[in-house]
Design a protein around this motif. Structure first.
Motif, short mmCIF file in Angstrom:
data_model
loop_
_atom_site.label_atom_id
_atom_site.label_comp_id
_atom_site.label_asym_id
_atom_site.label_seq_id
_atom_site.Cartn_x
_atom_site.Cartn_y
_atom_site.Cartn_z
N VAL A 686 19.79 -13.34 -12.16
CA VAL A 686 20.32 -13.09 -10.82
C VAL A 686 20.95 -11.72 -10.77
CG1 VAL A 686 22.08 -13.77 -9.14
CG2 VAL A 686 20.68 -15.52 -10.25
N ASP A 687 20.61 -10.94 -9.75
CA ASP A 687 21.25 -9.66 -9.50
C ASP A 687 22.26 -9.81 -8.37
OD1 ASP A 687 19.81 -8.39 -11.42
OD2 ASP A 687 18.48 -7.32 -10.06
N ARG A 698 23.11 -2.33 -7.14
CA ARG A 698 22.50 -3.56 -7.63
C ARG A 698 22.80 -3.68 -9.12
NH1 ARG A 698 17.70 -6.02 -5.27
NH2 ARG A 698 16.92 -7.69 -6.62
N SER A 699 23.18 -4.89 -9.55
CA SER A 699 23.60 -5.04 -10.94
C SER A 699 23.34 -6.47 -11.39
CB SER A 699 25.09 -4.71 -11.05
OG SER A 699 25.50 -4.72 -12.38
N GLY A 700 22.86 -6.62 -12.65
CA GLY A 700 22.66 -7.94 -13.21
C GLY A 700 23.97 -8.68 -13.34
N LEU A 701 24.04 -9.87 -12.81
CA LEU A 701 25.30 -10.61 -12.76
C LEU A 701 25.83 -10.92 -14.16
CD1 LEU A 701 27.39 -11.91 -10.88
CD2 LEU A 701 26.06 -14.03 -11.01
N GLU A 702 24.94 -11.34 -15.07
CA GLU A 702 25.36 -11.68 -16.42
C GLU A 702 25.31 -10.49 -17.36
OE1 GLU A 702 23.36 -15.00 -18.10
OE2 GLU A 702 24.04 -16.41 -16.57
N VAL A 730 21.08 -21.08 -9.55
CA VAL A 730 22.41 -21.33 -8.99
C VAL A 730 23.39 -20.36 -9.63
CG1 VAL A 730 24.28 -23.02 -8.76
CG2 VAL A 730 21.90 -23.75 -8.56
N VAL A 731 24.28 -19.80 -8.81
CA VAL A 731 25.28 -18.85 -9.30
C VAL A 731 26.62 -19.56 -9.46
CG1 VAL A 731 26.55 -16.75 -8.74
CG2 VAL A 731 24.10 -16.89 -8.23
#
Length: 867
Positions: A686-687, A698-702, A730-731
């Motif tokens: 997820v970004d 924009r950035s990778g969440l993990e 799901v975030v």
């Protein structure tokens, strides 16, 4: 005359064994639009993010821009000697010297093609001195090995291919030592293998030891005097290789990952049909998790390998011994403990069953012995083998789990069966019209090339579908602009500084351009510094394979000496001003940054001191004013998202598939504040897309840090921030909050520390600085701590206490002093001494062995004359 005769009799076969694998690979790549200078490159998978960058750094080393021992360009600083031992020590790697860093994709294309040729050539050399078969047969065995399923499917990890070059030479060296007491080839092959890639060397070393033991048991009386020479030769080769292996072992011990814990007896995600399925033509499943081993080594090789075990022409004892090696390799696929053993008790991160090339090699080795003995009287046995294979492959269609083997298509099954029928038919024709054997050899070679080419093409197509061979622009689209801006920073500085590209293509981009940064993705890394940096806000989870610069605060920019940012848009950071422009990229200079060293006191060593960035900057500056403030981020709008409160986490799920989840937050930013939005949580693939003041990031969440920059505000302002989540997963988030940094407190703190700054000049593996102290203090640096560092004050060596095992921090007495930090990989001196000693010892040992062999031969000749 001897050379001319050799070329006529064997030279053409040797050349074909090299040129055919090279030609087939070039042809298959060409079908995908990959060739020297093409828009598409071979940089699939990690070749783009790692290999290309690392070879660019080797190019810098070879041109004198960096030390062989230490790199300042890998996540603050890195043991480069150990780094090369895994990624860069291949026999063809020095060819990068003749290319510019913008041409690395072409250099890697050349290197990988040469490696495939070398693999084929090495196997032919072994075959020519091992098997008494026609040269055409040796060519086909060699090409089968060079273009085996493992070699092609795992070709994006081209540092592993060097092991395949040396394995046949090691085996031939074993034969020469055991049969003729000639250890030179085994010593040199082992040494080059160990120096090229320690990872593959471990697997080949274990396999070759087991092979020696099995071969000894085939005829203990004959080979009883060869075990000690083998052990001596192996130990001397291993000792000589310690110049590379020993520093690498120390580095892995200090910075490597922990061993994988055994959880199951059987390997997960394996199936009973994995072995036969992956011996078929053109079967590619995946090189990610859930894959089966790549075992294909040509249908002819498989037929004659099976013939070896079925034919009564071979002793049962030999079949049991070599068959036990096969059983071990097969068992290693299904038994988790054996699987982990081959991987050094560390579970591989994708590209599973990395030892499976040993299966292909052993199969072709025994196929060569089978070809030696096969005659027309063995026709019935060959028919039984081929028909048995066909029945087995057809049975797979009816009995194999279709969900597990959904990658097995009709093309592979039909092609496999058809090629087997063609080979069997050609055998019958050849037996009947034996006088035209040259013609049938040519026809057989043509059919064989068709089979191998088809398998290679399908392997490469599988790689392309799974990983994608990227366009050249994915590597060099910004090269000239970024290179120009990095060069501009080099002209402005004579001491170490650091830089970050906010729009970098790769996490390893700093290796290409030669700037010191934070981000890195590598199996060889300094885990302790990365763990502490993770605590300071740079994302480096788990085993610290990666560390990311993105989404941290100005505090860490200052403390780590991030003097420049390269960006395509204004980074909106307090203290950063536009310096220069190149194309779409701008260079921004940070006036609130610190040098490599900072003066502090002994309190920095306390166990619970400076656990986070706020504590660290407060301690170093002696400022107690609050730096960060938090407030609620009020959600005022949401679209396509359902939010569930699960206690410590909020769950963000979609209401409509294939559409972004969007939330809009209202945030009141105080005057003279740098604003951040804290998003901390999980979301696989997820970004997070943040849009504020018309600027989108924009950035990778993990993958990246949690502090998303919302810009600097001179006056108080209410802003709206749009947050979107891509992907379908799901975030899970801690409730998002706004964070503000008081820039006046921040600037006062940095200016206070700047007065205590110690500027280091760095060159190669040395860092030097001059200090004048009114009292004894500690020079805290942001150089990653490594046991290879030695410290000298006024030329006298002193101990370096550890600062959280993360950075070098050196106590310095009162007065004016010159500090010198010198890096030499731990264990290098001992390893180099072993290299010299073992090399000299082997020269004498080889001389003695040759002398003994000559004397033995003279005695035998005299005895023969007497008879």
């Amino acid at each position: 005359m001897i050379r001319i005769d050799w070329i006529k009799q064997k030279g053409w076969a040797f050349l074909l064994s090299i040129l055919l694998p090279m030609g087939i690979m070039c042809f298959v790549y060409f079908l995908l639009g990959i060739y020297p200078g093409s828009d598409k490159t071979i940089l699939a998978s990690d070749a783009l993010s790692q290999t290309s960058n690392f070879f660019a750094s080797l190019n810098n080393v070879l041109h004198g821009k960096q030390s062989f021992f230490y790199s300042w360009y890998g996540s603050l600083g890195l043991n480069y000697w150990s780094f090369m031992a895994y990624y860069l020590n291949g026999i063809f790697s020095p060819l990068i010297y003749f290319f510019d860093n913008s041409q690395v994709p072409d250099a890697l294309y050349l290197i990988i093609i040469l490696k495939f040729g070398a693999i084929g050539g090495a196997f032919w050399i072994m075959s020519d001195q091992t098997f008494k078969i026609a040269q055409w047969g040796k060519v086909m065995l060699s090409v089968s090995y060079a273009l085996s399923g493992f070699a092609v499917a795992y070709s994006p990890q081209q540092m592993w291919l060097d092991g395949l070059i040396y394995l046949p030479l090691v085996t031939l060296g074993i034969h020469r030592l055991m049969d003729s007491r000639k250890p030179a080839l085994l010593f040199s092959s082992y040494l080059l293998l160990f120096l090229s890639n320690f990872y593959m060397a471990f697997m080949i070393g274990v396999f070759s030891f087991l092979y020696v033991f099995c071969r000894f048991l085939t005829d203990p009386t004959r080979y009883k005097n060869s075990l000690i020479p083998y052990l001596i030769t192996s130990l001397l080769a291993g000792g000589a290789s310690m110049v590379t292996i020993l520093p690498t072992l120390f580095d892995l011990k200090n910075n490597g990952e922990s061993l994988t814990t055994l959880q199951t007896f059987f390997t997960k995600d394996t199936g009973i049909w994995d072995i036969p399925v992956k011996t078929m033509v053109g079967v590619y499943d995946t090189s990610k998790f859930g894959s089966s081993p790549f075992l294909y080594f040509g249908l002819l090789g498989l037929v004659f390998c099976l013939f070896y075990f079925i034919s009564p022409k071979f002793p049962l004892k030999n079949k049991l011994l070599y068959g036990s090696l096969f059983l071990l390799l097969i068992g290693s696929v299904y038994i988790e403990s054996l699987n982990l053993f081959w991987h050094g008790f560390h579970s591989p991160n994708m590209f599973l069953f990395r030892f499976s090339f040993l299966f292909s090699f052993l199969g072709l080795l025994l196929a060569g012995f089978g070809l030696e003995k096969v005659t027309k009287e063995d026709t019935n046995q060959l028919v039984n083998i081929v028909m048995g294979m066909i029945i087995l492959y057809i049975a797979i269609i009816f009995f194999a789990n279709r969900k597990r083997y959904d990658f097995l298509d009709k093309t592979s099954i039909v092609a496999t069966v058809l090629f087997l029928f063609v080979y069997l038919s050609m055998w019958f024709i050849c037996v009947k019209w034996y006088k035209n054997k040259r013609l049938w050899w040519c026809l057989l070679l043509i059919v064989f090339i068709g089979e191998i080419t088809m398998n290679t093409q399908r392997m490469v197509t599988g790689i392309n579908q799974e990983w994608h061979y990227p366009e050249r622009m994915a590597y060099d689209r910004n090269y000239q602009d970024v290179h120009q801006l990095v060069e501009a920073t080099e002209k402005e500085n004579d001491t170490l500084y650091r830089l970050a590209n906010l729009n970098s293509i790769s996490r390893n981009e700093s290796f290409i351009y030669g700037y010191s940064g934070v981000s890195m993705f590598s199996s060889i890394r300094n885990r302790h510094s990365s763990m502490y940096l993770d605590a300071l806000g740079f994302r480096s989870n788990g085993t610290n394979l990666t560390i990311q610069y993105a989404n941290n605060t100005l505090v860490m920019d200052a403390l780590l000496g991030i003097k420049y940012n390269i960006a395509q848009k204004d980074p909106q950071k307090y203290g950063f001003t536009l310096k220069e422009t190149a194309g779409k990229h701008q260079l921004y200079e940070n006036r609130l940054t610190l040098p490599l060293g900072i003066l502090t006191d002994q309190g920095i060593y306390k166990k619970d001191a400076v656990k986070n960035q706020s504590e660290l900057i407060q301690y170093l500056s002696n400022q107690k004013e609050q730096l960060f403030y938090f407030s609620e981020a009020e959600m005022i709008k949401q679209e396509n998202v359902q939010i569930e409160d699960k206690g410590s986490f909020l769950f963000y799920s979609k209401t409509i598939p294939n559409k972004l989840r969007k939330m809009t937050y209202s945030i009141n930013v105080p005057a003279r504040s740098q604003a951040y939005l804290s998003l901390y949580g999980r979301g696989m693939d997820v970004d997070a897309i943040i849009k504020v003041n018309g600027v989108e990031q924009r950035s990778g969440l993990e993958e990246n840090g949690q502090y998303y920059n919302l810009g600097y505000y001179e006056k108080a302002k209410k802003i709206q921030v749009e947050v979107s989540f891509s992907g379908e997963g799901v975030v899970h988030l801690v409730k998002p909050t706004a964070m503000f940094m008081d820039v006046d407190v921040f600037e006062k703190s940095v200016q206070s520390i700047q007065k205590k700054g110690v500027a280091f000049k760095t060159k190669g593996r040395v860092a030097k600085a001059d200090v004048t102290l009114e009292k004894a203090q500690v020079v805290l640096t942001t150089i990653p701590y490594d046991r290879g560092w030695s410290a000298y004050i006024d030329g006298k060596k002193v101990k370096i206490p550890t600062f959280k095992d993360a950075f070098l921090a050196l106590p310095v007495p009162k007065g004016t002093h010159t500090i010198k930090l010198v890096f030499l990989p731990e264990g290098f001196k001992v390893g180099f001494g072993l290299f010299i000693c073992c090399l000299i010892l082997f020269i004498f040992y080889n001389w003695w062995m040759v002398k003994e062999a000559r004397q033995t031969k003279l005695i035998e000749d005299d005895q023969g004359k007497g008879v």
